[in-house]
Enzyme design. Structure first.
Site, PDB file in Angstrom:
ATOM      1  CG  HIS A 262      -1.784   1.188   1.324  1.00  0.00           C
ATOM      2  ND1 HIS A 262      -2.975   1.267   0.654  1.00  0.00           N
ATOM      3  CD2 HIS A 262      -1.651   2.358   1.982  1.00  0.00           C
ATOM      4  CE1 HIS A 262      -3.544   2.437   0.909  1.00  0.00           C
ATOM      5  NE2 HIS A 262      -2.753   3.126   1.723  1.00  0.00           N
ATOM      6  CG  ASP A 264      -1.149   6.388   1.828  1.00  0.00           C
ATOM      7  OD1 ASP A 264      -2.276   6.067   1.429  1.00  0.00           O
ATOM      8  OD2 ASP A 264      -0.734   6.126   2.971  1.00  0.00           O
ATOM      9  CG  ASP A 374      -5.783   3.682   3.978  1.00  0.00           C
ATOM     10  OD1 ASP A 374      -6.261   3.450   5.092  1.00  0.00           O
ATOM     11  OD2 ASP A 374      -4.901   4.532   3.782  1.00  0.00           O
ATOM     12  CG  HIS A 579      -6.882   7.186   0.375  1.00  0.00           C
ATOM     13  ND1 HIS A 579      -6.564   6.204  -0.525  1.00  0.00           N
ATOM     14  CD2 HIS A 579      -6.040   6.999   1.423  1.00  0.00           C
ATOM     15  CE1 HIS A 579      -5.593   5.453  -0.042  1.00  0.00           C
ATOM     16  NE2 HIS A 579      -5.256   5.930   1.148  1.00  0.00           N
TER      17      HIS A 579
END
Length: 1013
Positions: A262, A264, A374, A579
C-alpha cells in the site's frame, strides 16, 4: 505433568531473539563507502554518477530532512566465501517501529540499473547464490532522508512536514554497510521457530496442540549448540519437522494471501517522493518474483505505474515481464485510490476510465475489481459506477476502524442507491499490511463474520508506504502456514481467484444497502478547505471546458478538440483526489503544492473554454449556461451592473435584459423580492426568512448562526472530529457592522462583519436577487484559530424524518433521529452541492459551492413544533500533521433555498457551482444535448475518447424516482448506442423524431454514444 509453559516460552523467546536471529549472517565484511549530498531536490542517476564523492565512515550522521544523499559502496567477495549465499546488508540508521516513511534507498549498478531497495525490514540486496569468490561489487545508492512524521504517534506538532520549515539538521546515523554470508539453515530455523512460537501463543491454554508445540520447541532447543548455532541448526530443524508437518484441520479457514504494498500517492511525504517510493518498492517486488515462483503481487493506482514508466524504464520493463509471467496483478482499475466520498460522480467515473484504460493499453488486462482498502468510507453510488466500468467485485478494509459499531459482514453483496449490487469483501485480518504472524492468522479467523456460511478471506501482505512491500520472510511464513495444524490455511493467489471462489461458495451472502459509512475520520470532509475548493472548482471547470469544446468541435470550422490537454488536466485532478490529499490529511508540503496545481488547472481550463467560445466567432456578448437546467437569474456585466437573463440548459442567449417577476426592495435590514423576505438582526444573524409563496416562516430560531467549537479529537487531528466537540463553543453574535451594501431593483445585499478569536475576521454578504428565492451568503474568512471548527447553522421549522444529501449521481437519505448507535454515530456526514430537509408539502435546501461536511439534528420545541437544524462545517484548524492547516484566507458561498423540492436543490446546486459565463461569441447553435422530461439530468457532454468524432453524453436520474424523456441533439443524429463508462457499446439506443428515448430507474446512470449524420 507439571506446567512448564512459562519456562519454555521464555526460553524459546530468548534463544530465538538473542542467538538464532543474530546468527542469520555468518560472516560480514564492510564496504568502502563514499558519499555525496545532492543539493536541493533529487537529481537523475547520471548527475549523481558524475559527482565528486567524499569518504564516509559508519556511525556518521547523514541526511537533512527531505534530502538525498548518494553513497558509493565498493567491496569484494572474499575467496573463502565461494559456494555460499552472499548479500549486501545496509542499515541506514532506521528508526522507530514503522517500516515506511523514513530513511529509504534504491541501490543501482554503476550503469544505472536499479537492483533493489533498502528499507527498515528489508535491508539486503542479493549478490550471488552461490558465490564464486572474488566478485567485485560496486553500487551507487540513492538514499532519501525523509523525516519520520509518525514519531510519537502524532502527539506532537512538527515543522518537518514541509522542506520550507524542516531545517537542515541530519536525521539519521548510518550504522552498517556490509557484504555478508546468509546462513540459509539458520535463516530457515529462525522462521520455523517464529511461526511455531507465534502459533503456540495464539492457541488456547487447554488446546493440546499448544502444549505439543511447546514441548517440541523445548526439545529442539536442547539440540541448539550455543557455541555453534550454524552447525547445530540442521538438527534443530529436523526435530521441529513433525510439528511443522501436521496438516490443518479439514474445516480450517482459508486465507488467500496476495502480495501488496500500500503506497499512499502522497501523505506524510510529497508527490515527488511517492515517485521514488514506487520505484523502490517495485524493484523489491520484481526481485522477489525472481526468487519465488509462487509469489503474486497485486498493485493498484495507474498513476504510480505511469510514474515508474516515465522515470524508471528498467523497473517498468521488469514489471511488464512479471505481469506476463502472472506474478504481478494490476488491480483496482482506478487512476489512484481516491477518497470514497468527496470526488464528484463524473470524477469517480473518470477514475475508472483512465485507470482501466491504462492497464488495458499497457498490459492487455482488464481489471475486474475495485481495490480501495484505505479510503475513509464509500458513497452509495459506488456499486453502480463500479459495475458500469466492468467490475465484478469490491474490496475495502477501512470499515474495520469503526469507532462505535462493528460492521456485521466481511463478505456480502453491497447494494447502491439505484439497486445495483456488487460482491464485496473486507479482510477480517484487519490490515492491508499483513505478514502472516500468528496473531494476524488468529485474528482473521476470530473476526470472520461469515462463519458457517463461508470459509475463506483475503489478506494483502507486505510492508507499505516505503516499507518495500512483501519480503521473502513473509513468503516463507506463507509456505509454512499452507497446511499447518492449529492455524488457518494460507494460499497465495490472485485476488480475482479469491473472489471467484468466495462468490461460488457464498452466492447468497447477506446484503448491505446504502453507504459504507466510516465511523471515524469524519473531519476529512472539512480539513484543508482550500484543497477541497480546488477540487470542486476543477470538476466544474472540466465539465464546462468539455461542453464548449464539444460545441466548438461540432460547429466551428478549423477548431480542434483538445483531447490531450483535457486528458492531462483530468489526470491532475484525479491524482489530487487521492485519499490523503483531497481529505486534507497530508503534510503542509502536499497541500501547498495542491493549491498551486489547482490554480494552474483553473487557468488552463479557463483558457480552453475561452478558446472554444472564441472559435464560434465574434457576434456580441452572449451568456453561456453550462448547467443542465434552464436558468433565469441576475448576473453582472463587465462594468458590474446587474442584468436579469434567461438562458437554456447547456446553451446560450444574448446578453439582454429580461423582465424579472418582481423587483427587490430594501428597507432597513429587510430584503424582499416578492418570493422571500429576509430580515437581518442587529447581531448579523437571520432573524426571519419568510417564504412569501407559501406564506410561512422558514426559521424556528435565528439562522446563519456561526458557532465556533473547540475541536481536539482523541487522535488523528486532521482526520477526526469527535462527538465531544459539541460541548464547548462560542456563538459569534458580536457583529462589528451590519450594512446595506447594494440596493437595486435586481439585487439587495447586506454585509455583516465580525472579529473573533485570535485575530480572525469574517465578512458575509447576504444577497437576495430578483426572481429567485435563493438567499446567498458570500463568505470571506481571514482565519487564525487553532484546534477549532466553525459551523453555520440553519434551524428550520420543519419536522423532517430524514435529510437528503447529494452524492455522486444522486442523493442519500439519512435519518434525523438517533434511535440506535448507528444513527448516533453519524453526527458528522458528507454531501456535495446540497442538503435537503422536508416534510410533506414543504422543503428547504442548503446549497454550497465548496463545502462537504455537515450535520443535521432535530428537537421538539415547547410549542410542540419540531426544529430541524442543518449545520455546514466551514473551516477547521488542526495542527497535525500540518501545523498551519487552513490558516489564512477562505472565500466561498453557501445559500438557503426556501420552499425547495429535491429538483429545486439539484437545479440550484448546479447553478451555484456553474456560474453563467459571458463571452463575445456568435449566435451559438442549439445545445449539444438537452432533455425533454423531468428528472433526467445531463452530467457530461464530450467527444468520444477514441477521437472518432462521436459525441458522448452521460445522464442520470436525479430525483430518486422513475424518469422518461427524449434526449435532443444540436446536430443531425445518425444513431445512438448505450455504452459502459469506457464508451464500449452495450446495446443500441432507441431513436425517435431525431432524438433518443430515455427511460431511467431511480438514480440510474446512462451513457450514450451519439453518431453524427
Amino acid at each position: 505433568m507439571h506446567d512448564e509453559s512459562r519456562r519454555i516460552e521464555e526460553r524459546v523467546q530468548r534463544l530465538h531473539d538473542q542467538r538464532i536471529k543474530t546468527a542469520v549472517y555468518a560472516a560480514t565484511v564492510p564496504f568502502q563507502v563514499e558519499a555525496w549530498q545532492a543539493p536541493g531536490e533529487p537529481v537523475p542517476f547520471e548527475e549523481a554518477a558524475a559527482a565528486s564523492y567524499e569518504p564516509f565512515a559508519m556511525g556518521t550522521p547523514w541526511g537533512p530532512p527531505w534530502g538525498t544523499t548518494w553513497f558509493r559502496m565498493r567491496g569484494q567477495v572474499p575467496r573463502e566465501w565461494a559456494g555460499k549465499r552472499v548479500e549486501a546488508v545496509i542499515d541506514l540508521g532506521f528508526v522507530g517501529d514503522w517500516p515506511g516513511n523514513q530513511a529509504e534507498a534504491l541501490v543501482h549498478l554503476t550503469d544505472g540499473t536499479p537492483l533493489k531497495a533498502v528499507n527498515p525490514l528489508n535491508q539486503y540486496v542479493p549478490i550471488a547464490n552461490p558465490a564464486t569468490g572474488g566478485e567485485t561489487v560496486d553500487y551507487l545508492v540513492e538514499a532519501a532522508s525523509n523525516p519520520d512524521i509518525l514519531a510519537d504517534n502524532f502527539s506532537k506538532v512538527t515543522p518537518l512536514g514541509d522542506k520550507l520549515t524542516a531545517g537542515d539538521k541530519p536525521l539519521y546515523t548510518f550504522r552498517a554497510a556490509d557484504l555478508a554470508v546468509l546462513d540459509e539453515e539458520v535463516w530457515h530455523l529462525d522462521l520455523d521457530v517464529q511461526v511455531l512460537r507465534e502459533l503456540m501463543l495464539e492457541l488456547g491454554e487447554h488446546d493440546p496442540r499448544r502444549h505439543e508445540i511447546a514441548h517440541a520447541l523445548d526439545r529442539a532447543m536442547d539440540l541448539l549448540d550455543l557455541d555453534d548455532v550454524s552447525g547445530s541448526a540442521a538438527a534443530v530443524r529436523e526435530a521441529l519437522k513433525p510439528v511443522l508437518s501436521k496438516p490443518a484441520h479439514a474445516s480450517a479457514h482459508t486465507v488467500s494471501g496476495v502480495g501488496h504494498a500500500h503506497i499512499d500517492s502522497a501523505w506524510l511525504w510529497p508527490i515527488r517522493e511517492t515517485k521514488r517510493k514506487t520505484s523502490r518498492t517495485f524493484s523489491n517486488v520484481t526481485s522477489l518474483a525472481d526468487e519465488y515462483e509462487d509469489f503474486i503481487f497485486a498493485c493498484s493506482q495507474a498513476q504510480q505505474y505511469e510514474w515508474v514508466r516515465d522515470n524508471y524504464p528498467k523497473v517498468w520493463a521488469r514489471i511488464q515481464e512479471s505481469v506476463k509471467n502472472g506474478q504481478w496483478a494490476p488491480v483496482g482499475g482506478m487512476w489512484v485510490e481516491s477518497d470514497g466520498n468527496l470526488p464528484g460522480g463524473e470524477a469517480v467515473a473518470r477514475q475508472f476510465v483512465h485507470g482501466k484504460r491504462f492497464f488495458m493499453d499497457h498490459f492487455g488486462i482488464e481489471t475486474k475489481g475495485v481495490w480501495l482498502p484505505d479510503s475513509f468510507g464509500y458513497n452509495a453510488a459506488y456499486p453502480q459506477i463500479a459495475k458500469l466500468a466492468g467490475n465484478e467485485w469490491f474490496l475495502t478494509q477501512k470499515i474495520s476502524w469503526n469507532q462505535t459499531n462493528r460492521f456485521p459482514h466481511h463478505t456480502f453483496w453491497w447494494e447502491g442507491i439505484d439497486g445495483t449490487r456488487i460482491f464485496t469483501h473486507f479482510p477480517p485480518v484487519d490490515t492491508y499490511n499483513a505478514r502472516f504472524s500468528g496473531e494476524e492468522m488468529s485474528r482473521a479467523v476470530r473476526n470472520y463474520a461469515e462463519k458457517g456460511g463461508a470459509s475463506r478471506s483475503l489478506a494483502p501482505f507486505g510492508w507499505g508506504d516505503g516499507g518495500g512491500g512483501p519480503t521473502r520472510e513473509i513468503m516463507e511464513r506463507a509456505r509454512r502456514l499452507a497446511d499447518l495444524e492449529g492455524s488457518a490455511k494460507v494460499v497465495v493467489e490472485h485476488p480475482d481467484d479469491f473472489f471467484a471462489k468466495a462468490r461460488e461458495e457464498y452466492p447468497d451472502a447477506p446484503v448491505w444497502v446504502g453507504e459504507l459509512y466510516l465511523e471515524l475520520h469524519r473531519a476529512t470532509y472539512t480539513s484543508q478547505a482550500r484543497t477541497k475548493q480546488g477540487n470542486r472548482r476543477s470538476e466544474h471547470l472540466l465539465r464546462e471546458a468539455e461542453l464548449w469544446a464539444t460545441t466548438a468541435a461540432l460547429h466551428a470550422p478549423g477548431y480542434s478538440y483538445p483531447y490531450e490537454k483535457l486528458d492531462r488536466l483530468w489526470k491532475t485532478v484525479l491524482l489530487h483526489q487521492f485519499h490523503d490529499i483531497l481529505p486534507g490529511s497530508s503534510i503542509a508540503w502536499v497541500h501547498r503544492e495542491a493549491e498551486a496545481e489547482y490554480a494552474r488547472v483553473a487557468r488552463e481550463l479557463q483558457e480552453l473554454t475561452a478558446e472554444a467560445l472564441a472559435a464560434l466567432g465574434p457576434g456580441g456578448p452572449r451568456v453561456f449556461n453550462t448547467s443542465p437546467r434552464d436558468r433565469a437569474e441576475v448576473i453582472r456585466t463587465e462594468d458590474g451592473a446587474p442584468v436579469y437573463v434567461e438562458v437554456p440548459a447547456s446553451g446560450s442567449a444574448p446578453l439582454t435584459d429580461a423582465e424579472p417577476p418582481q423587483p427587490v426592495t430594501v428597507s432597513g435590514r429587510v430584503l424582499d423580492n416578492g418570493l422571500v423576505r429576509v430580515e437581518v438582526a442587529e447581531d448579523g444573524t437571520l432573524a426571519s426568512v419568510r417564504d412569501l409563496r407559501a406564506d410561512r416562516e422558514v426559521l424556528a430560531e435565528p439562522g446563519n448562526l456561526l458557532r465556533l467549537h473547540t475541536d481536539l479529537p482523541n487522535y488523528w487531528d486532521a482526520w477526526d472530529i469527535d462527538k465531544h466537540y459539541r460541548n464547548r463553543y462560542t456563538d459569534l453574535l458580536d457583529a462589528s457592522s451590519v450594512t446595506v451594501v447594494e440596493q437595486d431593483p435586481l439585487i439587495g445585499a447586506i454585509r455583516v462583519e465580525r472579529d473573533f478569536g485570535k485575530g480572525s475576521k469574517i465578512t458575509q454578504t447576504i444577497t437576495v436577487r430578483a426572481g429567485s428565492p435563493r438567499i446567498d451568503i458570500e463568505t470571506d474568512i481571514d482565519w487564525h484559530e487553532t484546534e477549532k471548527i466553525l459551523k453555520a447553522a440553519f434551524p428550520v421549522d420543519i419536522r423532517a424524518p430524514h435529510s437528503s444529501a447529494e452524492i455522486q449521481f444522486g442523493h442519500i437519505q439519512r435519518p434525523t433521529h438517533t434511535n440506535t448507535s448507528w444513527e448516533a454515530a453519524r453526527f458528522e456526514v458528507s454531501g456535495h452541492r446540497w442538503v435537503h430537509i422536508g416534510e410533506p408539502g414543504y422543503g428547504v435546501a442548503v446549497i454550497n459551492d465548496s463545502t462537504y461536511g455537515h450535520d443535521v439534528s432535530r428537537t421538539v420545541r415547547e410549542d410542540g413544533g419540531t426544529t430541524t437544524t442543518v449545520r455546514l462545517s466551514l473551516v477547521r484548524a488542526p495542527r497535525i500533521p500540518d501545523p498551519e492547516a487552513d490558516q489564512g484566507r477562505h472565500r466561498f458561498t453557501y445559500a438557503l433555498l426556501p420552499g425547495a423540492t429535491i429538483e429545486d436543490a439539484v437545479a440550484e446546486g448546479y447553478a451555484l457551482n456553474l456560474p453563467l459565463r459571458v463571452a463575445d461569441a456568435a449566435g451559438a447553435p442549439a445545445p449539444v444535448a438537452s432533455v425533454d422530461g423531468e428528472g433526467v439530468t445531463v452530467e457530461a457532454v464530450k467527444l468520444a475518447d477514441d477521437a472518432s468524432g462521436d459525441v458522448v453524453v452521460r445522464l442520470y436520474e436525479s430525483r430518486g424516482g422513475r424518469a422518461t424523456g427524449v434526449l435532443r441533439t444540436g446536430f443531425p443524429l445518425a444513431g445512438a448506442q448505450v455504452t459502459d463508462l469506457l464508451e464500449r457499446p452495450l446495446e443500441d439506443a432507441e431513436t425517435a423524431d431525431g432524438g433518443v428515448a430515455v427511460a431511467l430507474r431511480p438514480f440510474q446512470i446512462l451513457t450514450l454514444r451519439l453518431r453524427r449524420a
